[in-house]
Design a protein around this motif. Structure first.
Motif, PDB file in Angstrom:
ATOM      1  N   HIS A   1      61.659   7.360 -87.696  1.00  0.00           N
ATOM      2  CA  HIS A   1      61.641   6.110 -86.927  1.00  0.00           C
ATOM      3  C   HIS A   1      60.231   5.909 -86.387  1.00  0.00           C
ATOM      4  CE1 HIS A   1      62.401   3.268 -83.644  1.00  0.00           C
ATOM      5  NE2 HIS A   1      63.496   2.927 -84.301  1.00  0.00           N
TER       6      HIS A   1
ATOM      7  N   HIS B   1      64.904  10.096 -84.472  1.00  0.00           N
ATOM      8  CA  HIS B   1      64.791  10.266 -85.919  1.00  0.00           C
ATOM      9  C   HIS B   1      63.311  10.397 -86.247  1.00  0.00           C
ATOM     10  CE1 HIS B   1      64.928   9.544 -90.210  1.00  0.00           C
ATOM     11  NE2 HIS B   1      66.257   9.613 -90.169  1.00  0.00           N
TER      12      HIS B   1
ATOM     13  N   TRP C   1      70.878  12.862 -84.965  1.00  0.00           N
ATOM     14  CA  TRP C   1      70.100  11.727 -84.469  1.00  0.00           C
ATOM     15  C   TRP C   1      70.562  11.270 -83.087  1.00  0.00           C
ATOM     16  CZ3 TRP C   1      70.606   8.304 -89.484  1.00  0.00           C
ATOM     17  CH2 TRP C   1      69.936   8.949 -90.539  1.00  0.00           C
TER      18      TRP C   1
ATOM     19  N   TYR D   1      64.443   6.340 -79.819  1.00  0.00           N
ATOM     20  CA  TYR D   1      64.793   4.924 -79.738  1.00  0.00           C
ATOM     21  C   TYR D   1      66.200   4.800 -79.173  1.00  0.00           C
ATOM     22  CZ  TYR D   1      67.193   5.842 -84.204  1.00  0.00           C
ATOM     23  OH  TYR D   1      67.996   6.355 -85.192  1.00  0.00           O
TER      24      TYR D   1
END
Length: 165
Positions: free
Chosen positions: A70, A67, A44, A75
């Motif tokens: 997500h 991810h 990740w 992010y």
């Protein structure tokens, strides 16, 4: 290399690995955010946004992440150094920037404890602790958010990375 994985209770999980490297060298790699993507056992962690070495409690460092589950895929997390005791312990809380300059931390901490077993051998214990996560966060995030092999995989990656540093 010896290893063990333990689930201590419902609120944290840890793994331990003995590496044939002095504790100070292991600590230096852990205190270098640029090495965290290579250490990560989930895949990740993508890249350190802040690459300055971790040198004090309260220091903030950001990581670009990815991810598949997500909402945005890619992010960024904000980490805050919570424990810094060279070369014995280092740990950080993970959270996010709310977009208005305010940082919010979810209550989980990553911590590495290093025990020298002689001049060139170190026992490394990685703990993921979510005991301080409030119910409001637990309502939408599952803990731990990764499978049981993540911690030992991270320690194996660390063991492979440290001798070359």
């Amino acid at each position: 290399m010896t290893r063990s994985v333990h689930i201590m209770n419902q609120e944290n999980v840890n793994a331990t690995l003995t590496v044939a490297v002095p504790a100070a060298r292991v600590f230096a790699v852990l205190a270098d955010p640029a090495s965290h993507a290579a250490i990560d056992g989930t895949g990740w962690v993508q890249e350190a946004v802040n690459q300055a070495p971790l040198t004090e409690v309260g220091q903030i460092f950001r990581m670009d992440m990815h991810h598949a589950d997500h909402p945005d895929g890619d992010y960024r997390v904000v980490n805050k150094v919570q424990v810094l005791d060279p070369p014995r312990a280092i740990g950080w809380l993970t959270g996010y920037d709310k977009g208005d300059g305010q940082l919010e931390f979810g209550g989980w901490i990553w911590r590495y404890d290093l025990t020298p077993l002689g001049p060139s051998k170190t026992e490394v214990t990685l703990t993921y602790d979510w005991s301080a996560v409030p119910d409001s966060v637990r309502a939408y995030l599952r803990f731990p958010p990764f499978g049981p092999d993540h911690l030992i995989n991270s320690l194996r990656h660390l063991a492979e990375l440290v001798p070359g540093r």
